[in-house]
Design a protein around this motif. Sequence first.
Motif, PDB file in Angstrom:
ATOM      1  N   TRP A 324       0.426  -1.431  -0.103  1.00 36.93           N
ATOM      2  CA  TRP A 324       0.157  -0.067  -0.010  1.00 36.93           C
ATOM      3  C   TRP A 324       1.344   0.993  -0.145  1.00 36.93           C
ATOM      4  CZ3 TRP A 324      -4.598  -1.682   3.944  1.00 36.93           C
ATOM      5  CH2 TRP A 324      -5.306  -2.448   3.649  1.00 36.93           C
ATOM      6  N   LYS A 327       1.906   1.910  -3.212  1.00 41.66           N
ATOM      7  CA  LYS A 327       0.493   2.064  -4.481  1.00 41.66           C
ATOM      8  C   LYS A 327       0.113   3.486  -4.009  1.00 41.66           C
ATOM      9  CE  LYS A 327      -3.411  -0.467  -6.457  1.00 41.66           C
ATOM     10  NZ  LYS A 327      -3.879  -1.799  -7.165  1.00 41.66           N
ATOM     11  N   TYR A 328      -0.379   3.879  -2.754  1.00 45.05           N
ATOM     12  CA  TYR A 328      -1.525   4.801  -2.667  1.00 45.05           C
ATOM     13  C   TYR A 328      -0.361   5.846  -1.750  1.00 45.05           C
ATOM     14  CZ  TYR A 328      -4.661   0.941  -4.170  1.00 45.05           C
ATOM     15  OH  TYR A 328      -5.482  -0.373  -4.210  1.00 45.05           O
ATOM     16  N   GLU A 329      -1.156   6.737  -2.020  1.00 39.84           N
ATOM     17  CA  GLU A 329      -1.281   8.131  -1.094  1.00 39.84           C
ATOM     18  C   GLU A 329      -1.983   8.571   0.054  1.00 39.84           C
ATOM     19  OE1 GLU A 329      -0.538  11.380  -3.839  1.00 39.84           O
ATOM     20  OE2 GLU A 329       0.689  10.539  -4.834  1.00 39.84           O
ATOM     21  N   PHE A 331      -2.896   6.814   2.839  1.00 36.04           N
ATOM     22  CA  PHE A 331      -3.047   5.005   3.321  1.00 36.04           C
ATOM     23  C   PHE A 331      -3.107   5.021   4.832  1.00 36.04           C
ATOM     24  CE2 PHE A 331       0.347   3.169   2.875  1.00 36.04           C
ATOM     25  CZ  PHE A 331       1.009   2.676   4.530  1.00 36.04           C
ATOM     26  N   VAL A 396      -9.679   1.134   0.093  1.00 41.12           N
ATOM     27  CA  VAL A 396      -8.749   0.917   0.877  1.00 41.12           C
ATOM     28  C   VAL A 396      -8.738   1.202  -0.586  1.00 41.12           C
ATOM     29  CG1 VAL A 396      -6.215   0.904   0.402  1.00 41.12           C
ATOM     30  CG2 VAL A 396      -7.564   0.192   2.225  1.00 41.12           C
ATOM     31  N   GLU A 397      -8.707   0.763  -1.295  1.00 44.11           N
ATOM     32  CA  GLU A 397      -9.018   0.855  -3.401  1.00 44.11           C
ATOM     33  C   GLU A 397      -9.857   1.944  -3.728  1.00 44.11           C
ATOM     34  OE1 GLU A 397      -9.618  -1.463  -7.830  1.00 44.11           O
ATOM     35  OE2 GLU A 397      -9.622  -2.840  -5.175  1.00 44.11           O
ATOM     36  N   ARG A 399     -10.938   4.545  -2.282  1.00 39.78           N
ATOM     37  CA  ARG A 399     -10.555   6.114  -1.016  1.00 39.78           C
ATOM     38  C   ARG A 399      -9.481   5.990  -0.938  1.00 39.78           C
ATOM     39  NH1 ARG A 399     -10.612   7.186   5.324  1.00 39.78           N
ATOM     40  NH2 ARG A 399      -9.691   8.807   5.321  1.00 39.78           N
ATOM     41  N   TYR A 400      -8.136   6.073  -1.626  1.00 43.90           N
ATOM     42  CA  TYR A 400      -6.491   6.435  -1.573  1.00 43.90           C
ATOM     43  C   TYR A 400      -6.784   6.945  -2.639  1.00 43.90           C
ATOM     44  CZ  TYR A 400      -7.421   6.093   3.681  1.00 43.90           C
ATOM     45  OH  TYR A 400      -7.401   6.200   4.669  1.00 43.90           O
ATOM     46  N   THR A 401      -5.586   7.249  -3.505  1.00 41.74           N
ATOM     47  CA  THR A 401      -5.387   8.294  -4.504  1.00 41.74           C
ATOM     48  C   THR A 401      -3.571   7.397  -4.830  1.00 41.74           C
ATOM     49  OG1 THR A 401      -5.359  10.379  -4.173  1.00 41.74           O
ATOM     50  CG2 THR A 401      -4.049   9.689  -5.886  1.00 41.74           C
ATOM     51  N   VAL A 402      -4.008   6.727  -6.015  1.00 44.54           N
ATOM     52  CA  VAL A 402      -2.814   6.237  -6.609  1.00 44.54           C
ATOM     53  C   VAL A 402      -1.923   7.163  -6.717  1.00 44.54           C
ATOM     54  CG1 VAL A 402      -2.263   4.503  -8.009  1.00 44.54           C
ATOM     55  CG2 VAL A 402      -4.261   4.310  -7.226  1.00 44.54           C
ATOM     56  N   ARG A 403      -0.389   6.725  -6.380  1.00 37.92           N
ATOM     57  CA  ARG A 403       0.715   7.453  -6.576  1.00 37.92           C
ATOM     58  C   ARG A 403       1.109   7.573  -8.205  1.00 37.92           C
ATOM     59  NH1 ARG A 403       3.137   8.096  -1.733  1.00 37.92           N
ATOM     60  NH2 ARG A 403       3.050   6.571   0.067  1.00 37.92           N
TER      61      ARG A 403
END
Length: 410
Positions: A324, A327-329, A331, A396-397, A399-403
């Motif tokens: 995560w 991949k995500y900002e 989280f 999670v997928e 809500r959070y912005t993909v980097r």
Amino acid sequence: MLRRKSKAVRVGNKWIGGDHPILVQSMTNTSTEDPESTAKQVQELWEAGSEIVRITVNTREAAAAVPQIVSLLEKQGVDCPLVGDFHYNGHLLLTEYKDCARLLAKYRINPGNVGRGDRHDDNFRRMIEVALENDKPVRIGVNWGSLDQDLLARMMDENAKLATPLDAEEVLIEAIVQSATESAALAESYGMKSEKIILSAKVSEVQDLITVYGKLAERCDYALHLGLTEAGMGSKGIVASTAALSVLLCKGIGDTIRASLTPEPGASRNLEVTVCQQILQSLGIRSFSPQVTACPGCGRTTSTLFQELAKEIQDYLVLQRPRWKEKYEGFEDLKVAVMGCIVNGPGESKHADIGISLPGTGEDPRAPVYIDGNHVTTLSGAELVADFIKLLDKYVEQRYTVRKIESTVG
């Protein structure tokens, strides 16, 4: 909370103080003369989240090993700033081993053991000169276990002549503060800029640490490194460090922190990093990883289901964190609730980003799930845990912005 304004100090690729985030530090306990084991532990601490790592540089062999340690870390892609911890012979080692002086990101100087009498100022000055030559910041680190005895004796004599003398402990506290501030002033008189100086003044008693840093914060605007020295082992060390650092951080005092925990024999040093991260995250200062809220259990929760689920979710978050993070900002701010009965379960679950309220003793064997404060579904049956994890993944997928991946084309 309002944070004390301090000078910002650059240490390698990190900034300490000013408006920059409060950083987590740690220290190796390997022999620095063994570059492989030291580099390995630095990497472990860095991967655990330590943003600066300090190593002991106490012998010529240790100083000579610093270039190899740095090389090994570079090969592993570890860009953690290394701080050299010098006592007694730092003026000699930094002068003789120029690559060591050049490659370290910061020097830690203890004014209590750079020498006595005339040698004190000469040795201290030499270390400052090397720092200036290499454009390095210094941490002037006072410790009451190695306090400048000449300074303490002078202050005790002066106190004894007062009409109403202070008690010995008050004089000791004042000596610690003066040792730090006078040493910083001395460094500036040798040409060191204030934005190259960090102060620490460590003691092993919680209330004394709070008093010492309160005085330091009032008298200077240098960046401050916090830590309860020799905090101890296990719950004692964790609780004492948390109590001391939390009070100071809530007062806006502190720019870097360390929990000086005594590890179990052969155990990892990573716990001190985790404790520091948890202190900062619990106070709402920084976020490092998703958090699980779980009830302690009582007579209404005789089933161990909520405990098992809480552990499974916690373990799952730890497992997913590296993926995560890549991949995500954002989280790290995720809050998950795993509750055990109807009393506080629905309420706590609504306060979390995603939460589940498991049935307590005698309750309907169904578990409502809440997302962003709203009841979205109710789970039951043997696949309850797997179903909740699927909902967690989906949350999670969504809500959070993909980097963004930086393009290398061009």
